[in-house]
Design an enzyme around this catalytic site. Structure first.
Site, PDB file in Angstrom:
ATOM      1  N   LYS A  13      89.336   2.586  54.583  1.00 53.39           N
ATOM      2  CA  LYS A  13      88.068   1.926  54.892  1.00 53.39           C
ATOM      3  C   LYS A  13      88.047   0.484  54.395  1.00 53.39           C
ATOM      4  CE  LYS A  13      85.471   3.925  51.026  1.00 53.39           C
ATOM      5  NZ  LYS A  13      86.561   3.571  50.151  1.00 53.39           N
ATOM      6  N   ARG A  86      78.329   5.709  46.706  1.00 53.36           N
ATOM      7  CA  ARG A  86      79.346   6.722  46.480  1.00 53.36           C
ATOM      8  C   ARG A  86      78.742   8.000  45.919  1.00 53.36           C
ATOM      9  NH1 ARG A  86      84.170   3.217  45.776  1.00 53.36           N
ATOM     10  NH2 ARG A  86      85.925   4.402  45.047  1.00 53.36           N
ATOM     11  N   ARG A 125      99.903   2.624  46.016  1.00 50.70           N
ATOM     12  CA  ARG A 125      99.062   1.465  46.340  1.00 50.70           C
ATOM     13  C   ARG A 125      99.359   0.300  45.406  1.00 50.70           C
ATOM     14  NH1 ARG A 125      92.826   3.002  46.923  1.00 50.70           N
ATOM     15  NH2 ARG A 125      92.705   2.437  49.094  1.00 50.70           N
ATOM     16  N   ARG A 158      98.408  -0.624  41.315  1.00 54.51           N
ATOM     17  CA  ARG A 158      97.022  -0.441  40.886  1.00 54.51           C
ATOM     18  C   ARG A 158      96.953   0.482  39.685  1.00 54.51           C
ATOM     19  NH1 ARG A 158      92.591   0.000  45.630  1.00 54.51           N
ATOM     20  NH2 ARG A 158      91.710   1.379  44.065  1.00 54.51           N
ATOM     21  N   ARG A 169      90.252  11.032  41.142  1.00 58.98           N
ATOM     22  CA  ARG A 169      89.431  10.256  42.092  1.00 58.98           C
ATOM     23  C   ARG A 169      89.075  11.111  43.304  1.00 58.98           C
ATOM     24  NH1 ARG A 169      92.206   5.159  43.871  1.00 58.98           N
ATOM     25  NH2 ARG A 169      90.154   4.498  44.532  1.00 58.98           N
TER      26      ARG A 169
HETATM   27  P1  AMP Z   1      87.766   1.392  45.085  1.00 56.52           P
HETATM   28  O1  AMP Z   1      88.584   0.164  45.154  1.00 56.52           O
HETATM   29  O2  AMP Z   1      86.624   1.397  46.051  1.00 56.52           O
HETATM   30  O3  AMP Z   1      88.581   2.645  45.157  1.00 56.52           O
HETATM   31  O4  AMP Z   1      87.070   1.402  43.638  1.00 56.52           O
HETATM   32  C1  AMP Z   1      87.835   1.358  42.447  1.00 56.52           C
HETATM   33  C2  AMP Z   1      87.013   1.842  41.267  1.00 56.52           C
HETATM   34  O5  AMP Z   1      85.819   1.038  41.113  1.00 56.52           O
HETATM   35  C3  AMP Z   1      86.493   3.270  41.387  1.00 56.52           C
HETATM   36  O6  AMP Z   1      87.452   4.233  41.007  1.00 56.52           O
HETATM   37  C4  AMP Z   1      85.298   3.227  40.422  1.00 56.52           C
HETATM   38  O7  AMP Z   1      85.715   3.255  39.079  1.00 56.52           O
HETATM   39  C5  AMP Z   1      84.726   1.834  40.695  1.00 56.52           C
HETATM   40  N1  AMP Z   1      83.717   1.861  41.794  1.00 56.52           N
HETATM   41  C6  AMP Z   1      83.815   1.256  43.009  1.00 56.52           C
HETATM   42  N2  AMP Z   1      82.713   1.477  43.763  1.00 56.52           N
HETATM   43  C7  AMP Z   1      81.895   2.254  43.002  1.00 56.52           C
HETATM   44  C8  AMP Z   1      80.623   2.849  43.214  1.00 56.52           C
HETATM   45  N3  AMP Z   1      79.938   2.702  44.365  1.00 56.52           N
HETATM   46  N4  AMP Z   1      80.081   3.590  42.207  1.00 56.52           N
HETATM   47  C9  AMP Z   1      80.736   3.751  41.042  1.00 56.52           C
HETATM   48  N5  AMP Z   1      81.940   3.250  40.790  1.00 56.52           N
HETATM   49  C10 AMP Z   1      82.542   2.496  41.750  1.00 56.52           C
END
Ligand code: AMP
Length: 217
Positions: A13, A86, A125, A158, A169
């Site tokens: 996404k 989320r 990643r 990452r 996750r």
């Molecule tokens: P992502 O790159 O979207 O996978 O986000 C990486 C990390 O950022 C996640 O594993 C969370 O720790 C934090 N994070 C991102 N978006 C959110 C959200 N909407 N609510 C809470 N934590 C978030």
């Protein structure tokens, strides 16, 4: 146009959001990128959220919603929210924040992907140290290994891509985020795209969905 992109970690996404934002002139607002940038830049927000990111755990709802309000909703009339909401409380906070301004979402695009595919995509990643662009060593490699196509900076593994963190996750996604699919379906906002296909096929399907939402406006 106010859109939410929803899907398991690894569903692509973020890649789609970046592409569609460019294509339709929308702001690409990724909470993951906002948080990672805050950590890298040593901002106060970064110090608060670092342990959550490193452990693959969600940042608290109220804090995340405040960040989205201040950095996106307040400033941008047209956006793709990538990675927010989320959780159900975040979805309700988003609705309240938008309604408070007399606004609402135009659509939620759900990138559907099975667990095994998500797991495979999530290990491997890498992310650019400079501009934050994401790559995958097998599925979406850069032209030159370890170097960002966009800005030429170094690619780093990452911090949340170890097997253990990836499993956590995915569990968090299943428990907390997946219920949003039904929530937005009931709200009549959900459009589903099959994310197991190649990035270009997923792009084409996503583009069609956005065009149909624009026609409905
Ligand atoms: P992502 O790159 O979207 O996978 O986000 C990486 C990390 O950022 C996640 O594993 C969370 O720790 C934090 N994070 C991102 N978006 C959110 C959200 N909407 N609510 C809470 N934590 C978030």
């Amino acid at each position: 146009m106010k859109l939410v992109f929803l899907g398991a970690p690894g569903a692509g996404k973020g890649t789609q959001a970046a592409e569609m934002a460019k294509r339709f002139d929308l702001e690409h607002a990724s909470t993951g990128d906002i948080f990672r940038r805050a950590v890298a830049g040593g901002a106060e927000l970064g110090a608060t959220v670092k342990s959550y990111l490193d452990g693959g755990r969600l940042v608290p709802d109220e804090l995340t919603a405040r960040v989205v309000d201040r950095m996106v909703l307040e400033k941008e009339p047209d956006f793709i929210l990538d990675g927010f909401p989320r959780t159900l409380p975040q979805a309700r906070l988003l609705e309240e924040m938008l309604n408070g301004r007399g606004e609402e979402l135009d659509g939620v695009i759900y990138f559907e992907l099975g667990r095994d595919d998500a797991l495979e995509r999530l290990t491997g990643r890498v992310v650019c140290r400079g501009c934050g662009r994401n790559y995958h060593v097998t599925f979406m490699p850069p032209a030159e290994e370890g170097v960002c196509d966009r800005c030429g900076d170094e690619l780093l593994v990452r911090s949340d891509s170890s097997r253990e963190v990836v499993e956590r996750r995915l569990r968090e996604y299943e428990q907390k985020t997946e219920p949003l699919v039904g929530y937005y379906e009931r709200a009549g906002l959900l459009k589903t795209v099959d994310a197991a296909r190649s990035p270009s096929e997923v792009s084409r399907a996503t583009e069609e969905v956005i065009k149909s939402l624009i026609n409905d406006e």
